[in-house]
Structures are given as C-alpha cells and as structure tokens.
Design a protein around this motif. Structure first.
Motif, short mmCIF file in Angstrom:
data_model
loop_
_atom_site.label_atom_id
_atom_site.label_comp_id
_atom_site.label_asym_id
_atom_site.label_seq_id
_atom_site.Cartn_x
_atom_site.Cartn_y
_atom_site.Cartn_z
N TYR A 73 0.83 -1.21 0.00
CA TYR A 73 0.00 0.00 0.00
C TYR A 73 0.87 1.26 0.00
O TYR A 73 0.66 2.18 -0.79
N LEU A 74 1.88 1.28 0.87
CA LEU A 74 2.74 2.46 0.95
C LEU A 74 3.55 2.62 -0.34
O LEU A 74 3.71 3.74 -0.83
N ALA A 75 4.04 1.51 -0.88
CA ALA A 75 4.81 1.60 -2.14
C ALA A 75 3.93 2.17 -3.25
O ALA A 75 4.38 2.98 -4.06
N LYS A 76 2.66 1.77 -3.24
CA LYS A 76 1.72 2.28 -4.26
C LYS A 76 1.52 3.80 -4.08
O LYS A 76 1.55 4.55 -5.06
N LEU A 77 1.36 4.25 -2.84
CA LEU A 77 1.18 5.69 -2.60
C LEU A 77 2.44 6.46 -3.01
O LEU A 77 2.36 7.53 -3.61
N ILE A 78 3.62 5.89 -2.69
CA ILE A 78 4.88 6.56 -3.00
C ILE A 78 5.05 6.69 -4.51
O ILE A 78 5.59 7.67 -5.01
N ASP A 79 4.55 5.70 -5.26
CA ASP A 79 4.66 5.76 -6.72
C ASP A 79 3.61 6.68 -7.33
O ASP A 79 3.83 7.28 -8.38
#
Ligand code: PGA
Ligand code: ZN
Length: 426
Positions: free
Chosen positions: A269-275
């Motif tokens: 989830y965090l990786a998706k937000l960061i991207d």
C-alpha cells in the motif's frame, strides 16, 4: 560556573503542564528552556515524569519533576562549568541512575540540559546555533510543514497522523515559509468549499473528516497546484502515518477506512502511494514492533524515498545503531525529549550522519514558545526540520526563529537547504 538552577510549571500548547527550567551563571547569563510533550509516543522513549494524581491536572501534573530540578538536580549541578555540556549531561544521567530516566524524569533532565546550553551560549555572546555548531553552522533546514492532521492528533476518522509539504524548490527559508503559507490558505479555501471543517489539530494542520490517505493527498495536491506550484519540482509531499498507533496483533487496523492490512499489504500500500504521488519522505511507515516490515519496505522503496524512524528509534543512539546495521529505514527523526539530554541527542545525529543517513529535527505535538529546535537544526546542519503547520504560535515560533537566523547569516548562509534522502555535505 552555574550559580542557580530553578524550574517551574508552565502550560504547553495542549493546555497541559510542562517543565520550564532556568539556568543562571555567575556572570549573570541566563538560559531558559521549556520541555515539549508527545501524544503518540514510542514505547522506548525516556520517561516523562507525570504526577498521576487523578484529582489534579487529570493526572498530568509535573510537580515532582519540577521539585527534582529545584532540589536534587540543582544541588548536583550548581558550581559546574556550563561550557562542559557533555560533562553536565553525563552527571544528569548518572544522578538519575535509571536506563530510561524514570527516577528524576526526562522532562526534568532535558529542561536543565537545554537551559544550560543556552546560558553558556549567552555567556559567550553567541546565538545557540553557532555556540553548538561553530562557524560551519550555516545551512537552513528544509521545513516539512504539516497541513492535514489525523490519527492521535485530531478527532477525525483519518488513520494517518500527518500530511506535510516540503518546499523543495524554495531558494531561501523565507521563501519556503511563503510557499507553505500560500498553500495552507489555499487548502483552507478548498476544504471549506467542499463542505469540510477547517478546524485544526494538535500540530496546527487542518483536521477535516476525511477517511483515506488518498483523499487527503488529493486535497493537498490540488492546493499545491491551485496555489501556483508544481508538485514534485516545487513541493514534495511527506506523510507520518505514525503506524505504531494502529498496529494491533500483527495487523495494521485502519478504522477510518474500515480495512486491515498485514505487514506485507502495508508495504504494498505504501509503495503504491509513494509511486502515485510525489512523496519524498515517510516517517514511521511501519510500526515500532514490526521490524521485518520496516526492512521489507526499506528494501522495496528505500532507494527513492526517505524512510524516517521516529517511534522505532526514539532518538536513542543504540536503537539507531541497530537499525543502521539491520536496514531499518534510512533516516532518523530527532526529538530531544525522547532521550532527555542534549549530548545524547547530538550523539544520535552524529551516528546517523556517519552512516550517511539523514536527520530530521522535530518538535512534539505538545509544544511551547521555546524555539531551541530551530537552532539545533542549524547547529547540526541536518538540513530538515519538522515543526508543524503554518498556523499556531507554538509552531510558527520555530519558523520565525529560522527566519531570524537566515537573516543573521545573510550572505554567509549556505545556498539551498537539506533534501530528503540526501545527507548534507559536511
Ligand atoms: P508526538 O507526535 O509528538 O505526539 O509523538 C509527533 C510524531 O509522531 O512525529
Ligand atoms: Zn512521528
């Protein structure tokens, strides 16, 4: 030499009592420091001593901490050389005698530690940042400005605690403040026209009844653009989910959103937000007890996003060393009251810098008009500061102090500011 040490209780920004200490030197120089207080505290922080008397201050009294300063601590430090900060702080730690400063209270020790440094700076007729940092202390920090509050800092359903903007494209600190203020007021108008509350949380950012991080990030992105700035190039986005606050039995429990995420789902989830957004830094993305999750996220996005440990390190040099050794994040938040003396906080900064890690100097959610951390950000040359919103005097006091420091440095100020993910040049 130190002639007297006294403490009193004053109010913090939440209206709770806190310790303020005065250190007076024989030459008449005075140092004064007020101690901040957290709401989403890490489990391994040095202990803030509270009286716990239910009938008074709702248990939050600091009369015992104040009495410790006026009694035992004063007796131990009067006559000491205020220039010897390391010796003074070691004496305070030894006098307390516990590993977590729970006997005298980290709030008692820190007030004296910081007030002594300020008295010594005054005796040398130097501003605090130069007394501590020397002639090299010429780098203004990049401010991480809080504009949306959730979590433990507000009564809205938002699970993440903080959404911040960092004016990465600003050429001066004063410009960064202007950009932040313009975006803050644009966001206010946007929230109002969308029918949201524009009341603010503990750190002065808005606390609208949003449910998801995406909703908050979309409002922030729109405000950045409507204020005339380019997300990414001019303004980086930053989040402090304060994940320890909603990590229960091995799962991240999102109450506002109504979902649970396993550590691996949290990483995804965090990786998706960061991207998806121009996010340059995330603080406490994973819980203090989820070190495997921390390592997984660091391996996944640590090359393109600053991952700052707050609750996981508690400004503790030993915890930080272990994190550096085992790949837990790449940056450390420094809150002086998490560790209790100035010398220990500076040691944590030095350890981070030696490892090529970045450091973010930070306030607490409960603050006062004390501006010491502004000077500490410049003294350490750490390049980044997190000190709340563009409203409320407990937050703007630090920005205003940095505006003064920038003015005082004039042409000798170093160009630019620190950057997330990039340690300052030494
Ligand atoms: P606290 O929150 O001061 O309430 O601990 C600030 C933060 O989590 O960074
Ligand atoms: Zn935090």
């Amino acid at each position: 030499a130190i002639q007297s040490v006294t403490a009193r209780r004053v109010l913090d920004s939440r209206g709770n009592p806190t310790v303020e200490a005065d250190v007076l030197l024989a030459d008449g120089s005075l140092g004064r420091a007020a101690v901040p207080s957290g709401a989403s505290t890490g489990a391994r922080e040095a202990v803030e001593l509270r009286d716990g008397e239910p009938g008074r201050w709702h248990g939050k009294g600091v009369d015992r901490a104040v009495a410790h300063v006026n009694g035992e601590i004063a007796a131990a430090v009067v006559g000491r050389d205020a220039d010897d900060q390391a010796g003074l702080d070691a004496a305070l730690v030894a006098l307390d005698g516990t590993s977590d400063k729970s006997r005298l209270g980290a709030n008692a020790l820190l007030g004296v530690s910081l007030a002594a440094a300020k008295a010594a700076a005054a005796a040398h007729r130097q501003p605090l940042y130069r007394y501590l940092g020397g002639a090299d202390a010429r780098l203004l920090p990049l401010p991480m400005m809080n504009i949306v509050n959730g979590g433990a800092h507000a009564d809205n359903p938002l699970d993440f605690q903080e959404f911040m903007i960092a004016p990465v494209g600003a050429e001066t600190f004063a410009e960064a403040v202007r950009m932040g203020s313009e975006i803050f007021h644009t966001l206010r108008r946007d929230l109002l026209s969308a029918g949201h509350s524009t009341g603010v949380g503990d750190e002065g950012g808005f606390a609208p009844a949003l449910r998801t991080a995406e909703e908050a990030l979309d409002f922030v992105m729109a405000a950045v653009e409507r204020a005339g700035y380019r997300p990414g190039a001019d303004i980086g986005l930053i989040m402090d989910p304060a994940s320890s606050e909603f990590f229960r039995d091995g799962t991240y429990v999102y109450e506002g959103e109504g979902v649970r995420r396993t550590p691996t789902e949290q990483v995804d989830y965090l990786a998706k937000l960061i991207d998806a957004y121009p996010i340059v830094s995330v603080e406490d993305p994973m819980a203090e007890d989820d070190l495997d999750g921390w390592r997984e996220l660091t391996a996944r996005v640590g090359d393109r996003c600053q991952l700052t440990g707050d609750d996981v390190f508690c400004t503790n040099e030993e915890l930080l060393r272990e994190g550096i050794r085992t790949g837990v994040g790449n940056s450390v938040l420094v809150k002086v009251n998490q560790i209790g003396t100035l010398t220990e906080a500076l040691a944590t900064v030095a350890t981070a810098h030696r490892a090529g890690w970045t450091v973010v100097m930070s306030h607490r959610s409960g603050e006062t008009e004390d501006t010491t951390i502004a000077d500490l950000a410049v003294a350490t040359g750490c390049g980044q500061i997190k000190t709340g919103s563009l409203s409320r005097s407990d937050r703007t006091a630090k920005y205003n102090q940095l505006i003064r420091i920038e003015e005082e440095l004039g042409d000798s100020a170093r160009d630019g500011h620190g950057s997330p993910g990039r340690p300052p040049r030494r």
